[in-house]
Design a protein around this motif. Structure first.
Motif, PDB file in Angstrom:
ATOM      1  N   LYS A  18       0.840  -1.206   0.000  1.00  0.00           N
ATOM      2  CA  LYS A  18       0.000   0.000   0.000  1.00  0.00           C
ATOM      3  C   LYS A  18       0.877   1.257   0.000  1.00  0.00           C
ATOM      4  CE  LYS A  18      -4.320  -1.298   2.379  1.00  0.00           C
ATOM      5  NZ  LYS A  18      -5.092  -1.105   3.646  1.00  0.00           N
ATOM      6  N   ALA A  52      -3.520  -1.368  -7.353  1.00  0.00           N
ATOM      7  CA  ALA A  52      -3.156  -0.219  -6.527  1.00  0.00           C
ATOM      8  C   ALA A  52      -2.208   0.721  -7.263  1.00  0.00           C
ATOM      9  CB  ALA A  52      -2.521  -0.701  -5.221  1.00  0.00           C
ATOM     10  N   LEU A  60      -6.934   2.499  -2.261  1.00  0.00           N
ATOM     11  CA  LEU A  60      -7.172   2.787  -0.842  1.00  0.00           C
ATOM     12  C   LEU A  60      -8.650   2.981  -0.528  1.00  0.00           C
ATOM     13  CD1 LEU A  60      -4.184   5.233  -0.151  1.00  0.00           C
ATOM     14  CD2 LEU A  60      -4.338   2.789   0.367  1.00  0.00           C
TER      15      LEU A  60
END
Length: 383
Positions: A18, A52, A60
């Motif tokens: 992330k 992502a 997110l």
């Protein structure tokens, strides 16, 4: 739903990726090696990471973007996945990926190339890939997947950023089955326990009654081995079941591929295929390709069978070492028979049988005749 929701038991890795996806694009490594044992979800991690990287929200937000949906569905033009059903990855396939990697992305920031099971790549094919991994095109990211870093050539792993996945815990897999597939609590717990951390196998056990039944019969058959004739009959049933399971799986995939082709091209279920599309349509239903897939699937079923057989002697060793309270049993439904077997075998006998199973796996991986491999194994397992 977040792109990471389908990732099971990998919290540390998810947080790491992330941060990378949301960070400075100029600092992102362009060659990655995602490692984890079979069933740990390495291919799902690669797809989620690709989503992502490409999505404006960096994956997110809880509400998926169109980019995210396309990538996870395998339809985004800038994300290419090589998911082989063959025993090895051929050099022509690798050259095709390299040619695609040199193209500029059409809509997204990156052109992402995912290679599942890069460990199936022969050394000649790996050497062709090496230069691209070392010096990727400016807008290309390579995501390679393998069981471990040791399963790929040192020249590849030294040029990639390595991500190591853990084996998901049984409770984590069970919770995923309940949340993602709507499986009831009891079945989810049993499927997760029998799968030993393998998410894909757990889903099979939880959603395909025939697969679960075949496993139950195999375990009972091994526990009841007494004569050579028992070994021959059990091996025959196993091979037959593996072939049937593989063919059912391939047929199901072929039907789904045809339906997807018709949907993408605006064709109804009964519509004739236009001449201009017939070549592309025929390519998804080649008999030779379907046969290769069935062979590969059959080998996967047999490999899963070896894991099931090994779990018996793992449980025997657990009982012999009074470790049930610490690590538990896998085959709880067969506890009485396994307890009896743990008394009949010595610790050395249990270890030797695990070695016999490892030998059978090597013979299968070396293209040994499956029937002969399992007949020999089952004879060796008799007390």
């Amino acid at each position: 739903m977040s792109v990471w929701d389908a990732i099971v038991g990998q919290r540390q890795v998810v947080e790491q990726l992330k941060a990378v996806a949301a960070g400075d694009p100029a600092s992102i490594a362009q060659s990655w090696l995602i490692c984890g044992p079979p069933g740990s979800g390495r291919s799902n991690v690669a797809r989620a990471f690709a989503a992502a990287l490409e999505s404006p929200d960096h994956g997110l937000d809880d509400v998926p973007t169109r980019t995210t949906e396309q990538i996870l569905a395998g339809t985004h033009p800038d994300v290419t996945v090589l998911a082989t059903n063959k025993v090895t990855i051929g050099i022509d396939e690798v050259r095709g990926l390299i040619a695609k990697s040199e193209q500029m992305p059409s809509t997204a920031p990156w052109r992402v190339i995912i290679i599942e099971d890069v460990d199936r790549m022969l050394e000649r094919s790996t050497n062709v890939l090496l230069k691209e991994i070392e010096e990727p095109s400016e807008h290309t990211i390579w995501l390679l997947c393998a069981p471990s870093a040791q399963d790929v050539l040192p020249t590849i792993r030294s040029r990639t950023r390595i991500v190591n996945l853990a084996v998901p815990s049984t409770p984590a897999v069970a919770e995923f089955l309940q949340r993602h597939d709507g499986v009831d609590q009891h079945l989810a717990a049993r499927a997760a326990r029998l799968a030993e951390g393998h998410i894909g196998v757990a889903r099979l056990y939880a959603t395909n009654e025939r697969v679960m039944t075949d496993r139950d019969e195999l375990v009972v058959g091994v526990l009841n081995l007494n004569r050579a004739s028992d070994a021959v009959l059990l091996a025959g049933r196993l091979i037959e079941n593996a072939q049937e399971q593989a063919q059912e799986d391939v047929n199901r995939q072929a039907v789904a591929a045809e339906a997807d082709f018709r949907r993408v091209n605006g064709l109804g279920e009964k519509d004739r295929i236009p001449p201009a599309l017939r070549g592309a349509y025929n390519a998804i239903a080649k008999k030779d390709e379907l046969k290769r897939r069935a062979t590969r699937r059959s080998r996967d079923v047999l490999d899963r069978a070896l894991n099931s057989v090994a779990s018996i002697y793992r449980d025997v060793a657990v009982l012999q070492n009074n470790a049930e309270d610490a690590v538990g049993l896998i085959n709880l439904e067969n506890r009485a028979s396994i307890t009896e077997l743990s008394v009949r075998l010595s610790r050395a006998d249990a270890v030797r049988r695990l070695e016999d199973i490892a030998t059978a796996r090597r013979r299968l991986n070396g293209n040994g005749n499956p029937t002969l491999v399992f007949e020999a194994l089952f004879c060796a397992l008799m007390p």
